[in-house]
Motif scaffolding. Sequence first.
Motif, short mmCIF file in Angstrom:
data_model
loop_
_atom_site.label_atom_id
_atom_site.label_comp_id
_atom_site.label_asym_id
_atom_site.label_seq_id
_atom_site.Cartn_x
_atom_site.Cartn_y
_atom_site.Cartn_z
N ALA A 128 0.82 -1.21 0.00
CA ALA A 128 0.00 0.00 0.00
C ALA A 128 0.86 1.26 0.00
CB ALA A 128 -0.93 0.00 1.21
N ALA A 129 2.01 1.20 0.67
CA ALA A 129 2.89 2.37 0.74
C ALA A 129 3.65 2.62 -0.55
CB ALA A 129 3.87 2.20 1.89
N ALA A 130 3.64 1.65 -1.46
CA ALA A 130 4.44 1.78 -2.69
C ALA A 130 3.84 2.77 -3.68
CB ALA A 130 4.58 0.40 -3.35
N THR A 131 2.53 3.03 -3.57
CA THR A 131 1.87 3.96 -4.50
C THR A 131 0.83 4.76 -3.72
OG1 THR A 131 -0.11 2.73 -5.18
CG2 THR A 131 1.96 2.10 -6.22
N ASP A 132 0.27 5.74 -4.40
CA ASP A 132 -0.85 6.48 -3.82
C ASP A 132 -2.20 5.88 -4.23
OD1 ASP A 132 0.78 8.35 -2.56
OD2 ASP A 132 0.90 9.61 -4.35
N LEU A 133 -2.18 4.77 -4.95
CA LEU A 133 -3.43 4.19 -5.44
C LEU A 133 -4.23 3.56 -4.30
CD1 LEU A 133 -2.35 2.34 -8.70
CD2 LEU A 133 -3.48 4.56 -8.51
N PRO A 134 -5.55 3.57 -4.41
CA PRO A 134 -6.36 2.77 -3.49
C PRO A 134 -6.03 1.29 -3.65
CG PRO A 134 -7.72 4.34 -4.70
CD PRO A 134 -6.38 4.35 -5.35
N VAL A 135 -6.12 0.58 -2.55
CA VAL A 135 -5.79 -0.85 -2.52
C VAL A 135 -7.05 -1.65 -2.21
CG1 VAL A 135 -4.49 -2.65 -1.32
CG2 VAL A 135 -3.41 -0.45 -1.84
N MET A 136 -7.26 -2.71 -3.00
CA MET A 136 -8.31 -3.69 -2.74
C MET A 136 -7.67 -4.94 -2.16
SD MET A 136 -10.88 -5.63 -5.43
CE MET A 136 -12.01 -4.26 -5.73
N LEU A 137 -8.00 -5.27 -0.95
CA LEU A 137 -7.53 -6.51 -0.34
C LEU A 137 -8.43 -7.65 -0.83
CD1 LEU A 137 -5.30 -7.15 1.70
CD2 LEU A 137 -7.02 -7.06 3.50
N TYR A 138 -7.82 -8.74 -1.23
CA TYR A 138 -8.57 -9.85 -1.83
C TYR A 138 -8.50 -11.04 -0.90
CZ TYR A 138 -9.68 -13.42 -5.42
OH TYR A 138 -10.23 -14.45 -6.14
N ASN A 139 -9.66 -11.45 -0.38
CA ASN A 139 -9.72 -12.62 0.49
C ASN A 139 -10.30 -13.80 -0.26
OD1 ASN A 139 -9.51 -14.07 2.96
ND2 ASN A 139 -11.72 -13.89 3.22
N ASN A 140 -9.45 -14.79 -0.52
CA ASN A 140 -9.88 -16.01 -1.20
C ASN A 140 -9.13 -17.19 -0.60
OD1 ASN A 140 -10.75 -18.01 -2.89
ND2 ASN A 140 -10.35 -16.91 -4.78
N PRO A 141 -9.58 -17.65 0.57
CA PRO A 141 -8.84 -18.75 1.22
C PRO A 141 -8.82 -20.03 0.41
CG PRO A 141 -10.93 -18.30 2.33
CD PRO A 141 -10.71 -17.19 1.36
N GLY A 142 -9.77 -20.20 -0.52
CA GLY A 142 -9.77 -21.40 -1.34
C GLY A 142 -8.55 -21.52 -2.22
#
Length: 312
Positions: A128-142
């Motif tokens: 997240a600190a690498a850019t100013d872009l919004p970050v989407m966290l992706y949860n896919n335990p499968g």
Amino acid sequence: MPAPALKGVIAYPVTPFSPETGEADLPALTRLVGDLVEAGSHAVAPLGSTGESAYLRETEWDAVCETALHAVAGRVPTVVGVSHWSTETTVRRARVAARSGASAVMVLAQTYWKLTEDELARHFTAVAAATDLPVMLYNNPGTSGVDLRPETVAALARKIPNLTMVKESTGDVARFRALLDLSDGALSVYNGNNPVALDAFRSGAAGWCTAAPCLVPDWCLALHAAERSGEHAHADALLEAMLPFLRFIVEHGLPRAVKAGLELQDRHAGPPRPPLLPLPPAPSARLRELLDGLARHPLTGGRAAGRPAPAV
């Protein structure tokens, strides 16, 4: 940081490969992404698991990222999947996506060794600190083997200012409301599990992340439009008709199934990359039946299901 205007149907393209050389087919990618935008997708998300990002060399990854974003040309928002086993490479990919014009980046906890909560937090914070872009966290335990519970995601979002979105793919509908409540509405929540598309929207999800628009964009967009306009019975009927197809493409692996479907529609995207194999003949025949059934379904009004107009 506010999230970009991501809502509705967020389309995930495959990455086409040349059948002759096995290399990324960038002209075919341009056509496919163009089809998704022109069909009315509300956003495009290249380089997810559907896009076989795990099997790309870094030079290929960069080329696919740049080509897809150039094809979108700012017409709709874009979310680029930047996940990698290592923090260093994930950070590098996030910076490439930002330079190439992405609206946001998506990060999956892609791991081999099971990561501790401190290690996950450090990884997501660095990306997240690498850019100013919004970050989407992706949860896919499968696929990742890591389940990011709503409490964990909300705690991370409080510490990481540009972590503003989460894609939740477990199919546990209660998590959508939990994520909204635990973050006091600060997180935008997106559904990555096709069968619960309507339940997710009705529980507050802002968007539906899916590869289905590669093959049946009209159906996906009609479902979203019906739900948004309050035609819930019609939306329910659309989803019921789509469910066999939606379950099929996930059960058989999205790269295999979507590429087989594109082949059936004379929109060639080549084979998946080894170790993946093309969809075998018997499932391909079943996929043809499913696509033909949707094309003939009375809910389409006689239109071919999902076949965009030929590129010009």
